[in-house]
Scaffold this motif. Structure first.
Motif, PDB file in Angstrom:
ATOM      1  N   GLU A 212       9.255 -68.668  -9.731  1.00 17.21           N
ATOM      2  CA  GLU A 212       9.884 -69.014 -11.162  1.00 17.21           C
ATOM      3  C   GLU A 212       8.929 -69.925 -12.030  1.00 17.21           C
ATOM      4  O   GLU A 212       8.762 -69.711 -13.003  1.00 17.21           O
ATOM      5  CB  GLU A 212      11.168 -69.852 -10.650  1.00 17.21           C
ATOM      6  N   LYS A 213       8.157 -70.657 -11.163  1.00 17.67           N
ATOM      7  CA  LYS A 213       6.885 -71.528 -11.907  1.00 17.67           C
ATOM      8  C   LYS A 213       6.149 -70.699 -12.825  1.00 17.67           C
ATOM      9  O   LYS A 213       5.809 -70.852 -13.833  1.00 17.67           O
ATOM     10  CB  LYS A 213       6.500 -72.557 -11.153  1.00 17.67           C
TER      11      LYS A 213
ATOM     12  N   GLN B 260       7.880 -68.924 -15.818  1.00 15.05           N
ATOM     13  CA  GLN B 260       7.866 -69.718 -17.054  1.00 15.05           C
ATOM     14  C   GLN B 260       6.773 -70.147 -17.631  1.00 15.05           C
ATOM     15  O   GLN B 260       6.547 -70.129 -18.755  1.00 15.05           O
ATOM     16  CB  GLN B 260       8.755 -71.073 -16.606  1.00 15.05           C
TER      17      GLN B 260
ATOM     18  N   THR C 151       5.212 -67.506 -19.601  1.00 16.64           N
ATOM     19  CA  THR C 151       6.191 -66.951 -20.844  1.00 16.64           C
ATOM     20  C   THR C 151       5.371 -68.083 -22.040  1.00 16.64           C
ATOM     21  O   THR C 151       5.324 -67.838 -23.128  1.00 16.64           O
ATOM     22  CB  THR C 151       7.564 -67.363 -20.493  1.00 16.64           C
TER      23      THR C 151
ATOM     24  N   GLN D 151       9.522 -62.523 -13.399  1.00 14.64           N
ATOM     25  CA  GLN D 151      10.975 -62.777 -13.616  1.00 14.64           C
ATOM     26  C   GLN D 151      11.897 -62.084 -12.444  1.00 14.64           C
ATOM     27  O   GLN D 151      12.916 -62.662 -11.632  1.00 14.64           O
ATOM     28  CB  GLN D 151      11.539 -62.740 -14.740  1.00 14.64           C
TER      29      GLN D 151
ATOM     30  N   VAL E 294       7.418 -78.139 -15.936  1.00 11.95           N
ATOM     31  CA  VAL E 294       7.752 -76.872 -14.868  1.00 11.95           C
ATOM     32  C   VAL E 294       6.951 -77.039 -13.786  1.00 11.95           C
ATOM     33  O   VAL E 294       7.294 -76.727 -12.527  1.00 11.95           O
ATOM     34  CB  VAL E 294       7.588 -75.709 -15.749  1.00 11.95           C
TER      35      VAL E 294
END
Length: 678
Positions: free
Chosen positions: A89-90, A93, A96, A164, A79
């Motif tokens: 977005e990076k 992710q 998470t 997100q 990622v």
């Protein structure tokens, strides 16, 4: 891994089966489990087979967990190298994946902690209460730490969800052209996010590792509503606003003091309801006392009794009500100082200084004597005697409010002597609060350290005397150079607008309060000195300020006396009425006799007649004994029973005070002055 750990796992399966049996069977199962753990009564082949199967399962789970962790690490690196993803977005992710890694590690740690805990429990005697208590404490600490970690993980998930949403919005913005309004709103959103990050205090993270901070389990209680749908919606709103109540295992109740998001205004509706209820109920209670000839303050105390824990128990924010009531004491003493001119203070300062000191010493001497006869600890005797030696300044101030005293020239005004002695008692109160920690230590000290404790007390007394000298020196400077120009400026700016005058006087009062508090002297003394300094500007100034401040004082005094009623327990008084009446009458008579004796020695011969009035004003117990009693009870100086006795005797003495005061006025004051004093 050692075989004992897996034997403990087998016992973990066996113990719930024992919980389903009756008590006798359960005890047999426990004994059998302990024997199995110690290698007695178990078939060797079965035990080896079970250990091998358990080892195989656990090792398989651990290998699978390591494989997943490696995959997560590779996914994170992929990622981070992906140029097609936006920064949001990076971040989402990677966040998470890291949360999932923590979840796997915490799950593994929980397994081994459970094995270790069970092994430790099985090695002890299951009939040993102390051992089980220690094990329970360790499990409780582990559960608290686990709860904190889970809470932090939940917060991180919320943050990941927020990231997100931001990533999705950025993708949508890239795929379509934004209007001018959308661009403005987007800029406002980013500015709002920055504002929240700047003003947010990470109080939890900053304080959880501080020394003395403990993790505790609390209950979060919401308001009950008749309509369930309405209740559900209100819970969602209160969950966002943080207006629900927290209750810990010691039954202490907490409310929100500072929210995480300071951009949203909030109000404590419990506190608002409490003040509204006290204000409405105080009117009929005050009317009732006026009708039967009692001071209205007793109506306000009755209001607190009816609404407090011993009555309807409708007051939720007790601490907040008491805090607001303290301002009633501040403004009451300010007006007392406003009526107490420096000329009158200079006239009676020797009597005001000597009288309370002699009375306190005599009360402590009698207390130690009775304590020796009744086998009461000296520290407890000293504390009780000191509490009972104090008299109520707000109560006597209400007695003297608005009275016109026409003393002959050369005589001493009884109100000056009485108020001067009460102010000195307020100073003694601050001194006693400062000495109380040493008194607590003295209660557990050995005879070899008595000299050191006495030396420490003398040092504290010296510090208080130094602070008092600094306060009075500061008052002299303010009176000479500052108070005159300050009031003239306020008077000029407040023409046609009393708001500036009220605010200026209140600010000056709070300034003096802050100074005396910083010097470790009673805050009440600062309020009194503020009034005395302003009264030095003349009678016209005093009248003008009194007209502005009196309504504020009256309302806050209602809250103060109602807060006293919250700590009055009629059922306890009824159960022990005979004992309490005997104790109250003994205290009142003793204080009256001691005051007459002391005043007979220090008053001039021409003013001996006022000793009866002054003694009647001092023959009750101050409401500050509630404060001292609560602190002493928490510190272990006095027991719960003694604390309740002090509260009850204080309340009954305050109820007897008006009758004694009127009797003294009828006996010693001429008829024209008597009407104005009562």
């Amino acid at each position: 891994m050692k075989a004992t750990g897996f034997i403990s796992l087998w016992t973990l399966v066996l113990l719930p089966c024992g919980l389903l049996a009756n008590p006798a069977e359960r005890e047999d199962v426990v004994k059998h489990a302990i024997k199995l753990h110690r290698g007695k009564g178990a078939v060797i082949t079965q035990r080896k087979q079970w250990v091998l199967e358990s080892c195989r399962k656990l090792s398989g789970l651990l290998r699978q967990k390591n494989v997943v962790l490696n995959k997560l690490k590779n996914a994170i690196r992929a990622v981070e190298k992906d140029a097609g993803l936006s920064d949001e977005e990076k971040l989402f992710q990677v966040h998470t994946f890291e949360i999932f890694q923590k979840e796997l590690n915490e799950s593994e740690n929980s397994v081994f902690q459970a094995i270790h805990g069970l092994q430790r429990a099985l090695q002890g005697d299951y009939k040993d209460v102390v051992n089980m208590k220690e094990s329970s404490r360790q499990r409780l600490e582990a559960l608290r730490e686990a709860a904190i970690k889970e809470e932090m993980e939940y917060v991180e998930l919320l943050a990941a969800e927020k990231h997100q949403v931001e990533a999705l919005k950025n993708m949508q913005h890239q795929n379509k052209s934004l209007s001018m309004l959308d661009e403005i709103l987007e800029d406002v959103r980013k500015a709002a996010d920055r504002l929240e990050e700047e003003i947010e205090e990470h109080a939890f993270d900053d304080n959880k590792s501080v020394r003395g901070v403990n993790f505790e389990a609390v209950l979060r209680v919401e308001e009950d509503e008749a309509n369930s749908k309405r209740n559900a919606s209100k819970r969602e709103v209160e969950d966002d606003l943080g207006l629900s109540m927290l209750i810990d295992s010691q039954n202490n109740q907490y409310i929100l003091t500072k929210p995480r998001d300071s951009t949203i205004p909030r109000a404590d509706h419990h506190f608002i309801k409490d003040i509204v209820t006290i204000g409405m109920l105080s009117l009929p209670c005050g009317w009732l006392c006026t009708t039967i000839g009692l001071p209205t303050m007793f109506g306000y105390i009755i209001c607190g009794v009816l609404l407090g824990p011993s009555g309807l128990n409708s007051i939720k924010s007790i601490v907040q009500v008491e805090t607001l009531g303290e301002f009633g004491v501040f403004f009451t003493l300010f007006l007392v100082g406003l009526e107490f001119s420096p000329e009158r203070l200079r006239k009676v300062w020797k009597i005001s200084l000597q009288g309370p000191c002699y009375m306190t010493v005599l009360m402590i001497a009698f207390g130690l004597l009775w304590g020796h006869l009744l086998q009461i600890r000296p520290t407890q005797s000293v504390f009780i005697s000191t509490c009972l030696s104090l008299s109520s300044t707000p109560l006597v101030s209400r007695f003297l409010a608005g009275s016109v005293r026409g003393d002959k020239e050369g005589d001493i005004d009884y109100s000056s002597v009485l108020l001067g002695m009460l102010v000195m008692q307020d100073v003694q109160l601050g001194l006693f609060i400062a000495v109380m920690p040493t008194l607590i230590q003295a209660g557990v000290s050995t005879y070899s350290s008595v000299f050191k404790e006495i030396l420490r007390i003398l040092i504290l007394i010296g510090q208080i005397l130094f602070s008092l000298a600094a306060v009075f020196l500061l008052c002299l400077v303010i009176k000479t150079y500052l108070i005159g120009p300050y009031y003239r400026k306020l008077h000029t700016e407040s023409k046609g607008n009393k708001e500036i005058l009220i605010l200026g006087i209140t600010a000056f009062t709070f300034l003096m309060l802050t100074i005396t508090e910083l010097l470790d002297v009673s805050m009440e003394l600062g309020c009194f000195l503020a009034g005395a300094l302003i009264s030095s500007q003349g009678h016209m100034v005093t009248e003008e300020i009194m007209c502005c401040i009196e309504p504020i004082r009256d309302f806050l005094a209602i809250i103060f006396f109602a807060s006293i009623g919250l700590h009055v327990f009629p059922t306890f008084v009824i159960y022990e009425l005979t004992v309490l009446l005997f104790l109250t009458l003994s205290v009142v008579i003793m204080k009256f006799v001691l005051a007459v004796l002391v005043l007979s020695l220090i008053l001039p011969k021409t003013s001996q007649y006022i000793k009866w009035i002054v003694s009647a004003g001092l023959a009750q117990v101050s409401e500050f004994s509630f404060v001292l009693g609560s602190r002493a009870r928490r510190a272990g100086i006095i027991s719960r029973e003694v604390y309740l006795l002090i509260l009850s005797v204080t309340t009954l003495s305050l109820l007897l005070a008006p009758a004694l005061w009127r009797a003294a006025i009828m006996k010693c004051v001429p008829r024209p002055e008597r009407r104005s004093s009562t």
